[in-house]
Design a protein around this motif. Structure first.
Motif, PDB file in Angstrom:
ATOM      1  N   THR A  20      47.577 -14.172  25.993  1.00 20.23           N
ATOM      2  CA  THR A  20      47.035 -15.474  25.633  1.00 20.23           C
ATOM      3  C   THR A  20      48.076 -16.265  24.848  1.00 20.23           C
ATOM      4  O   THR A  20      48.979 -15.702  24.232  1.00 20.23           O
ATOM      5  CB  THR A  20      45.748 -15.346  24.804  1.00 20.23           C
ATOM      6  OG1 THR A  20      46.045 -14.710  23.544  1.00 20.23           O
ATOM      7  CG2 THR A  20      44.697 -14.529  25.549  1.00 20.23           C
ATOM      8  N   ALA A  60      42.490 -21.153  29.961  1.00 21.05           N
ATOM      9  CA  ALA A  60      41.351 -20.707  29.164  1.00 21.05           C
ATOM     10  C   ALA A  60      41.459 -21.318  27.775  1.00 21.05           C
ATOM     11  O   ALA A  60      42.553 -21.634  27.297  1.00 21.05           O
ATOM     12  CB  ALA A  60      41.283 -19.188  29.077  1.00 21.05           C
ATOM     13  N   MET A  62      40.398 -20.529  23.835  1.00 19.17           N
ATOM     14  CA  MET A  62      39.990 -19.426  22.971  1.00 19.17           C
ATOM     15  C   MET A  62      38.638 -19.666  22.301  1.00 19.17           C
ATOM     16  O   MET A  62      38.028 -18.739  21.778  1.00 19.17           O
ATOM     17  CB  MET A  62      41.051 -19.185  21.881  1.00 19.17           C
ATOM     18  CG  MET A  62      42.418 -18.784  22.405  1.00 19.17           C
ATOM     19  SD  MET A  62      42.402 -17.322  23.451  1.00 19.17           S
ATOM     20  CE  MET A  62      42.660 -18.064  25.068  1.00 19.17           C
ATOM     21  N   LEU A  68      37.413 -17.454  29.081  1.00 20.75           N
ATOM     22  CA  LEU A  68      38.132 -16.186  28.925  1.00 20.75           C
ATOM     23  C   LEU A  68      37.600 -15.144  29.901  1.00 20.75           C
ATOM     24  O   LEU A  68      38.387 -14.403  30.520  1.00 20.75           O
ATOM     25  CB  LEU A  68      38.009 -15.686  27.490  1.00 20.75           C
ATOM     26  CG  LEU A  68      38.845 -16.454  26.463  1.00 20.75           C
ATOM     27  CD1 LEU A  68      38.345 -16.183  25.058  1.00 20.75           C
ATOM     28  CD2 LEU A  68      40.319 -16.095  26.598  1.00 20.75           C
ATOM     29  N   THR A 120      38.460 -12.859  23.087  1.00 13.29           N
ATOM     30  CA  THR A 120      39.392 -12.264  24.046  1.00 13.29           C
ATOM     31  C   THR A 120      39.109 -10.781  24.213  1.00 13.29           C
ATOM     32  O   THR A 120      39.102 -10.252  25.330  1.00 13.29           O
ATOM     33  CB  THR A 120      40.844 -12.483  23.578  1.00 13.29           C
ATOM     34  OG1 THR A 120      41.089 -13.892  23.415  1.00 13.29           O
ATOM     35  CG2 THR A 120      41.833 -11.917  24.572  1.00 13.29           C
TER      36      THR A 120
END
Length: 265
Positions: A20, A60, A62, A68, A120
């Motif tokens: 990420t 994506a 967060m 996610l 995540t």
């Protein structure tokens, strides 16, 4: 469906990594380093990078669990599994002393830097637990996660909490062959650090300080002769923790700080 069955030599040969914050800075450097070492990379970001060989760009946020979850599903569909998670996405916003810190800044930093890592984990951990060869998780903390500093309540709270989460998750994933560790870099020469707002913390006498204007104050905080480290320095540390060279290292904190926590700890 593309898979990771086409093996290339390297320290991460045949591995699939989910990174990420991979659109720039440390995340982008780590994605490139992983690919050099034989990995396939799902590069996740609000503004993902362009696709290249061995790199799958995925968008994506967060703050959004559904995005996610969708990124993990796309990774599994494309590569078949996930072996490595580098939870790197984060923000660094200007802060004041605690009594003057506005709630919007607190909420944004905590929502991305802490809750975003938890979201995540929620998305990725089920896939890691199904991996018969085990897994490696690296959480991007900071020297702020080891020692506090003025005017950083939200950032320090988030990065310190990741240390505790790493120990919890190392316990939870250990039964499935998973390892969880944190990295703690000092200031890194990226836009996250070398921007107007952050540089003014060190040179409030200047309206628009440049990186050159803060070299001396940044150097004063370190034992080694450098104002900041480079993204590749962090990427190499993450690579080590992701690789089989660290196969029995879990629940630990790897500091990459040019001696700053020793000097000020």
């Amino acid at each position: 469906m593309s898979t990771a069955d086409s093996i290339r030599p390297g320290r991460l040969s045949g591995k699939v990594a989910f990174i990420t914050g991979a659109g720039a800075g440390i995340g982008a450097a780590t994605a490139a380093r992983f690919i050099e070492e034989g990995a396939e990379v799902a590069a996740v970001d609000l503004n993902p990078p362009a696709p290249t060989d061995h790199l799958l760009p995925l968008q994506a946020d967060m703050r959004d669990q559904a995005s996610l979850d969708a990124a993990v599903e796309a990774t599994i569909e494309h590569y078949g599994r996930i072996d490595i998670l580098f939870a790197n996405a984060g923000v660094l916003l200007p802060e004041t002393q605690a009594e003057d810190l506005d709630e919007a800044t607190w909420n944004t930093v905590i929502d991305i830097d802490l809750s975003g890592v938890w979201r995540t984990a929620k998305a990725v951990f089920p896939a890691l637990k199904q991996n018969p060869n085990g897994s490696s998780v690296i959480l991007a903390s900071s020297t702020a996660g080891i020692r506090g500093g003025a005017n950083s309540s939200a950032y320090t709270a988030a990065k310190t909490a990741l240390v505790g989460l790493a120990k919890v998750w190392a316990t939870e994933l250990g039964a499935f062959g998973g390892r969880v560790n944190t990295t703690h870099p000092t200031a890194v020469g990226t836009d996250l650090v070398l921007n107007d707002d952050n540089l003014r913390r060190y040179r409030p006498d200047l309206e628009h300080p440049t990186p050159e204007d803060v070299i001396e104050p940044f150097k004063r905080g370190k034992l080694l002769d450098t104002p900041w480290i480079d993204p590749i320095d962090v990427a190499n540390a993450v690579l080590f923790l992701a690789s089989d060279e660290a196969r029995y290292i879990t629940g630990t904190n790897l500091v990459i700080d040019a001696g700053s926590t020793t000097k000020w700890g």
